[in-house]
Design an enzyme around this catalytic site. Structure first.
Site, PDB file in Angstrom:
ATOM      1  N   GLU A  83      -0.970  -0.673  -7.703  1.00 19.46           N
ATOM      2  CA  GLU A  83      -1.734   0.128  -6.739  1.00 19.46           C
ATOM      3  C   GLU A  83      -0.963   1.426  -6.566  1.00 19.46           C
ATOM      4  OE1 GLU A  83      -2.965   2.211  -4.064  1.00 19.46           O
ATOM      5  OE2 GLU A  83      -1.938   0.856  -2.684  1.00 19.46           O
ATOM      6  N   THR A 100       5.892   6.126 -11.378  1.00 17.72           N
ATOM      7  CA  THR A 100       6.662   4.882 -11.417  1.00 17.72           C
ATOM      8  C   THR A 100       5.832   3.741 -11.979  1.00 17.72           C
ATOM      9  OG1 THR A 100       7.915   5.620  -9.487  1.00 17.72           O
ATOM     10  CG2 THR A 100       8.057   3.290 -10.044  1.00 17.72           C
ATOM     11  N   LYS A 122      11.214  -6.846  -3.592  1.00 20.02           N
ATOM     12  CA  LYS A 122      12.038  -5.692  -3.233  1.00 20.02           C
ATOM     13  C   LYS A 122      11.230  -4.743  -2.350  1.00 20.02           C
ATOM     14  CE  LYS A 122      12.979  -1.632  -5.126  1.00 20.02           C
ATOM     15  NZ  LYS A 122      13.335  -0.774  -3.963  1.00 20.02           N
ATOM     16  N   GLU A 171      -0.999  14.605  -5.581  1.00 19.94           N
ATOM     17  CA  GLU A 171      -0.820  13.858  -4.339  1.00 19.94           C
ATOM     18  C   GLU A 171       0.346  14.433  -3.543  1.00 19.94           C
ATOM     19  OE1 GLU A 171      -0.961   9.217  -3.032  1.00 19.94           O
ATOM     20  OE2 GLU A 171       0.474   9.734  -4.596  1.00 19.94           O
ATOM     21  N   GLY A 230       3.031   1.976  -5.237  1.00 17.69           N
ATOM     22  CA  GLY A 230       3.890   3.155  -5.197  1.00 17.69           C
ATOM     23  C   GLY A 230       3.287   4.295  -5.997  1.00 17.69           C
ATOM     24  N   CYS A 268      -1.983   6.078   1.262  1.00 26.22           N
ATOM     25  CA  CYS A 268      -2.638   6.378  -0.016  1.00 26.22           C
ATOM     26  C   CYS A 268      -4.131   6.559   0.133  1.00 26.22           C
ATOM     27  CB  CYS A 268      -2.330   5.284  -1.034  1.00 26.22           C
ATOM     28  SG  CYS A 268      -2.837   3.629  -0.509  1.00 26.22           S
TER      29      CYS A 268
END
Length: 480
Positions: free
Chosen positions: A248, A230, A173, A383, A226, A282
């Site tokens: 990650e 999550t 996905k 973040e 992500g 990231c």
């Protein structure tokens, strides 16, 4: 343009015929629709993958390698087309997509096409016991790969290439915000001769499509990139089902600058490590920590260079800062900038939305520099994931190391110094999965990639990825 799911080598509509709007961030307008897939769509994809697995897992390494190499070749053959699609879907400068995103997607396939032919197992002779132990590395079966919106094709292929190279079949996905290049990859896979069902791409929301992949009882491994929140939820669902997990997640990376560095190289690289891809990487060095003796000079020079960056339409080759990925993300990033005054910080440059001529409704924001004086402030702890960096000074090595480690994340760090002892000490003591010294984002695909603390679990890249996507089985044979 309306896109479809890619299941069993065919492009199909979602089972219940529901769709989501797909926005062009540069102009703030809907330009297509994507499937809002359900659990039933994921089940169709799983069934296709499960049917394909026995044959694909027994396909020779040479044949798998040949197909992956062909996919890599076809991606490069469509470089301009895919770069334009990526830029339109994501808002990033088209020049960046041409230089980084699409070539790296091809490199991912080519690397694992080669790596799988060199991936070896171990054997151990038990002397005196007349026994030999050897290890088989077998594919897991059907695995799930869920990728983010910031580097759409780049990170999508970073997961699926090692998965299929190792002999697995995949239900994948891509982000619902940037689905286009994953959709276009399906046709490339068909042209490269990838057998039906080996790769299945299901579009939709994380809360429905992603949830169905993570919770599927027969999808035995999940690779996810992500947000940390999550990732924690995925772990809570997958861990009780004993799935293998590679997560990650977020980063709040320090860029540590000492006075003995190569100043001009540092300054040029720091512009890139701060604002590449609108700061939506990231690995960006979003916390800039500068030794006190050069702090004033750095602040002056950095502001002058940032002021020259061009915010503009991604299709303009002169643009260095494109559009943020969505209106919601723009508002989130802007809300952090608005926190600066409340937290005692000072906006040194930027901080405002930008109206680009001809793209007045696009999601543009100035690159922003904020001076902060408390490492515990939200601007330094959370973040932001946009074109925003904070500046702080430090006096000693010990203070720099404390400031660098004093966050919940531990993905990467950048260190600028020509002191060998300091380099070795910091490299050992920085609580991150990656340390770059006198460079940034210099990647060798053979090396392990991943973070510590809230930045994730597991490692990607090189043989680490092939180990993740296989199960080790020990065989012990005793002989007379």
């Amino acid at each position: 343009m309306n896109i479809k799911n890619y299941i069993n080598g065919q492009f199909v509509n979602p089972v219940f015929g529901k769709y989501l709007d797909n926005f062009n961030p540069a102009v703030g307008e809907v330009y297509g629709h994507i499937p809002n897939s359900s659990k039933e769509d994921v089940e169709e994809a799983y069934a296709a993958a499960a049917e394909a697995f026995p044959k694909w897992s027994n396909t020779s390494l040479e044949e798998r390698s040949k197909i992956l190499s062909k996919i890599a070749y076809l991606i490069l053959e469509k470089l301009d087309f895919l770069a334009e699609a990526e830029s339109k879907d994501n808002g990033k400068p088209i020049s960046l997509a041409k230089e980084v995103d699409i070539p790296r997607a091809a490199s991912n396939f080519q690397f694992f096409a080669n790596a799988i032919t060199q991936f070896s197992s171990e054997s151990h002779e038990s002397i005196g016991l007349n026994a030999v132990n050897f290890t088989l590395r077998q594919p897991i079966g059907v695995v799930g790969c869920i990728s983010p919106w910031n580097l759409p094709l780049y990170l999508f292929t970073w997961k699926i290439a090692p998965a299929i190279a190792a002999g697995n079949c995949v239900v994948a996905k891509p982000s619902e915000i940037t689905p286009m290049t994953a959709y276009l990859l399906g046709d490339i896979c068909n042209k490269a001769g990838l057998p039906k069902g080996v790769l299945n791409i299901v579009h939709g929301l994380g809360t429905s499509t992603g949830q169905a992949i993570v919770a599927h009882p027969n999808i035995k491994a999940i690779s996810f990139t992500g947000g940390t929140k999550t990732g924690a939820y995925i772990a809570s669902v997958a861990a009780p089902m004993f799935k293998k997990l590679s997560l990650e997640l977020g980063g709040k990376n320090p860029n540590i600058i000492f006075a003995d560095c190569d100043y001009e190289k540092m300054l040029t690289t720091t512009i890139r490590s701060s604002f590449a891809n609108q700061g939506q990487i990231c690995l960006c060095g979003s916390r800039i920590l500068v030794e006190e003796k050069i702090y004033a000079q750095f602040k002056k020079d950095f502001i002058e260079k940032v002021a020259r960056l061009k915010v503009g339409n991604p299709s303009d080759e002169k643009t260095t800062i494109g559009a943020l990925v969505s209106k919601e993300h723009l508002e989130k990033v802007k809300s952090y900038i608005d926190l600066a005054a409340q937290e005692g910080g000072k906006v040194l440059f930027g901080g405002n939305k930008v109206e680009v001529k001809g793209s007045e409704n696009g999601y543009y924001l100035q690159p922003t520099i904020i001076e902060v004086f408390d490492n515990k402030c939200r601007l330094n702890q959370e973040e932001i994931f946009g074109p925003v960096v904070t500046l702080m000074s430090f006096k000693t090595d010990e203070e720099a190391l404390t400031l660098a480690n004093e966050v919940k994340y531990g993905l990467s760090a950048t260190l600028w110094t020509n002191n060998l002892n300091r380099t070795m000490q910091f490299s050992k003591q920085l609580q991150t999965g990656i340390v770059w010294v006198n460079t940034w984002m210099l990647r060798d695909l053979r090396t392990p990639f991943g973070g510590q603390k809230d930045s994730g679990v597991g490692r990607e890249g090189g043989f680490e990825a092939l180990r993740f996507f296989t199960e080790a089985k020990n065989i012990c044979i005793q002989y007379e």
